[in-house]
Motif scaffolding. Structure first.
Motif, mmCIF file in Angstrom:
data_model
loop_
_atom_site.group_PDB
_atom_site.id
_atom_site.type_symbol
_atom_site.label_atom_id
_atom_site.label_comp_id
_atom_site.label_asym_id
_atom_site.label_seq_id
_atom_site.Cartn_x
_atom_site.Cartn_y
_atom_site.Cartn_z
ATOM 1 N N VAL A 1 5.527 73.331 6.107
ATOM 2 C CA VAL A 1 6.516 72.646 5.272
ATOM 3 C C VAL A 1 5.824 71.895 4.135
ATOM 4 O O VAL A 1 4.802 71.223 4.345
ATOM 5 N N VAL A 2 6.401 72.016 2.948
ATOM 6 C CA VAL A 2 5.852 71.341 1.765
ATOM 7 C C VAL A 2 6.825 70.244 1.335
ATOM 8 O O VAL A 2 7.991 70.513 1.033
ATOM 9 N N ARG A 3 6.332 69.018 1.305
ATOM 10 C CA ARG A 3 7.141 67.891 0.823
ATOM 11 C C ARG A 3 6.537 67.269 -0.440
ATOM 12 O O ARG A 3 7.219 66.585 -1.177
ATOM 13 N N LYS A 4 5.244 67.515 -0.638
ATOM 14 C CA LYS A 4 4.546 66.976 -1.808
ATOM 15 C C LYS A 4 3.450 67.968 -2.193
ATOM 16 O O LYS A 4 3.062 68.832 -1.374
ATOM 17 N N PRO A 5 2.938 67.899 -3.415
ATOM 18 C CA PRO A 5 1.934 68.867 -3.865
ATOM 19 C C PRO A 5 0.715 68.960 -2.949
ATOM 20 O O PRO A 5 0.144 70.044 -2.777
ATOM 21 N N ALA A 6 0.328 67.854 -2.307
ATOM 22 C CA ALA A 6 -0.851 67.868 -1.441
ATOM 23 C C ALA A 6 -0.653 68.748 -0.214
ATOM 24 O O ALA A 6 -1.630 69.160 0.426
ATOM 25 N N ASP A 7 0.619 69.066 0.114
ATOM 26 C CA ASP A 7 0.907 69.895 1.285
ATOM 27 C C ASP A 7 0.626 71.374 1.042
ATOM 28 O O ASP A 7 0.568 72.157 2.001
ATOM 29 N N LEU A 8 0.476 71.775 -0.198
ATOM 30 C CA LEU A 8 0.213 73.177 -0.507
ATOM 31 C C LEU A 8 -1.217 73.552 -0.119
ATOM 32 O O LEU A 8 -2.161 72.795 -0.383
ATOM 33 N N ARG A 9 -1.367 74.707 0.484
ATOM 34 C CA ARG A 9 -2.714 75.174 0.845
ATOM 35 C C ARG A 9 -3.574 75.332 -0.394
ATOM 36 O O ARG A 9 -4.744 74.957 -0.424
ATOM 37 N N GLU A 10 -2.996 75.938 -1.421
ATOM 38 C CA GLU A 10 -3.704 76.154 -2.684
ATOM 39 C C GLU A 10 -2.822 75.667 -3.832
ATOM 40 O O GLU A 10 -1.598 75.779 -3.767
ATOM 41 N N ARG B 1 9.312 81.551 2.404
ATOM 42 C CA ARG B 1 9.839 80.298 2.931
ATOM 43 C C ARG B 1 10.199 79.394 1.771
ATOM 44 O O ARG B 1 9.442 79.276 0.800
ATOM 45 N N GLU B 2 11.351 78.756 1.863
ATOM 46 C CA GLU B 2 11.773 77.828 0.810
ATOM 47 C C GLU B 2 11.542 76.393 1.252
ATOM 48 O O GLU B 2 11.625 76.067 2.440
ATOM 49 N N HIS B 3 11.252 75.534 0.269
ATOM 50 C CA HIS B 3 10.974 74.119 0.531
ATOM 51 C C HIS B 3 11.779 73.292 -0.477
ATOM 52 O O HIS B 3 11.765 73.584 -1.675
ATOM 53 N N LYS B 4 12.454 72.268 0.012
ATOM 54 C CA LYS B 4 13.239 71.416 -0.873
ATOM 55 C C LYS B 4 12.345 70.363 -1.516
ATOM 56 O O LYS B 4 11.496 69.747 -0.853
ATOM 57 N N LEU B 5 12.570 70.152 -2.803
ATOM 58 C CA LEU B 5 11.830 69.136 -3.535
ATOM 59 C C LEU B 5 12.654 67.861 -3.634
ATOM 60 O O LEU B 5 13.868 67.874 -3.386
ATOM 61 N N PRO B 6 12.055 66.733 -4.028
ATOM 62 C CA PRO B 6 12.804 65.475 -4.184
ATOM 63 C C PRO B 6 13.905 65.621 -5.235
ATOM 64 O O PRO B 6 13.869 66.506 -6.097
ATOM 65 N N ALA B 7 14.859 64.721 -5.180
ATOM 66 C CA ALA B 7 16.064 64.789 -6.015
ATOM 67 C C ALA B 7 15.807 65.021 -7.512
ATOM 68 O O ALA B 7 16.500 65.842 -8.121
ATOM 69 N N PRO B 8 14.856 64.352 -8.133
ATOM 70 C CA PRO B 8 14.702 64.568 -9.588
ATOM 71 C C PRO B 8 14.344 66.010 -9.959
ATOM 72 O O PRO B 8 14.525 66.413 -11.109
ATOM 73 N N PHE B 9 13.829 66.766 -9.024
ATOM 74 C CA PHE B 9 13.373 68.127 -9.310
ATOM 75 C C PHE B 9 14.273 69.191 -8.656
ATOM 76 O O PHE B 9 14.004 70.378 -8.769
#
Length: 290
Positions: free
Chosen positions: A174-183, A250-258
């Motif tokens: 699961v990705v919640r912030k850019p740091a969560d991405l493997r690459e 897989r889809e990941h939801k981003l914070p409201a502004p995005f």
């Protein structure tokens, strides 16, 4: 050739002579005669010959009659096409983003074609900046672009509300912030794409730099590359939902502004057209139904 001269010429033929044509046109006979003579001088050929007291059309005149009729009809169509209160007709040149063209437009355009058979639609895709530039230059009648639209010369109407999702390969955590991405590799359209700019802002606010951007020209190709593990992409969920190999992603939801973006129909304020208003009506009605 002057359209007025062609109209006078056609009226003379239909009326059978100068006198009858002058009465029908509410002109004096000398004016009608002068118009015919001017047309003959412009064309360098004789359109009528006098046989007794009657005018007889020449072979050249009969050839011109067909062209005159078509030109006058076309002129009427052109006049009507630019009137905002006239039935839509002519050519509608519509610019759109690639995602909107593939997912959102087929239904509305099919309805438009059924309702306004006298309008031919030409569709072209591009970035919002390119599309708005074409509208402002008069090369397109209207365009569908992502917000924001700040140019005071353009009128705009919100027609679609898109949910944006970050897409990765299926086995990505699961990705919640850019740091969560493997690459930190992303797949995107060329600069100027609003979704690319949104993704870049998300990375910036998350304090991580994009290591590599792979520029592509098609969402279908982009999704294939994401499924192959080349990176992440931001796109409307409606595009992802229609992808055949959805299970590989897989889809990941981003914070409201995005997370959300409106698609706007734009056109020049100083060039309202019935064919654009008709499209706006269809898009607005479908938005209410949805």
């Amino acid at each position: 050739m002057d359209l007025t001269d062609l109209h006078v010429f056609r009226t003379v033929v239909e009326s059978g002579g100068i006198t009858a044509a002058a009465n029908r046109l509410h002109r004096v006979q000398s004016n009608v005669t002068a118009r015919i003579q001017k047309l003959e001088e412009d064309l360098g050929t004789q359109l009528f010959v006098r046989v007794g007291k009657r005018l007889q059309i020449t072979p050249a005149g009969r050839t011109l009659l067909d062209y005159a009729h078509r030109l006058l009809v076309l002129a009427d169509e052109a006049r009507n096409a630019v009137q905002t209160d006239a039935p839509p007709r002519g050519l509608l040149t519509l610019g759109t983003m690639e995602s909107t063209a593939g997912v959102r437009l087929p239904g509305p355009l099919a309805e438009y074609h059924r309702r306004y058979a006298e309008v031919r639609v030409e569709l072209h895709t591009g970035s919002p900046r390119e599309l708005m530039a074409k509208v402002l230059a008069g090369e397109s009648d209207a365009a569908l672009v992502a917000e924001p639209v700040s140019d005071a010369r353009l009128s705009s109407l919100a027609v679609f509300d898109e949910e944006l999702v970050l897409v990765t390969v299926a086995d990505h955590p699961v990705v919640r912030k850019p740091a969560d991405l493997r690459e930190a590799s992303v797949l995107a359209f060329h600069p100027g794409c609003p979704h690319r700019e949104r993704l870049e802002r998300w990375f910036g606010q998350g304090g991580r730099e994009i290591a590599r951007t792979v520029e592509l020209a098609s969402y279908h190709v982009m999704l294939g590359c994401v499924a192959a593990g080349m990176g992440a992409a931001l796109m409307p969920r409606s595009v992802l939902d229609g992808y055949a190999a959805r299970s590989k992603l897989r889809e990941h939801k981003l914070p409201a502004p995005f997370q959300r973006a409106k698609t706007l129909l734009v056109w020049r304020k100083d060039q309202p057209q019935a064919k654009v208003s008709a499209l706006a009506e269809i898009l607005t009605k479908r938005k209410r139904v949805a």
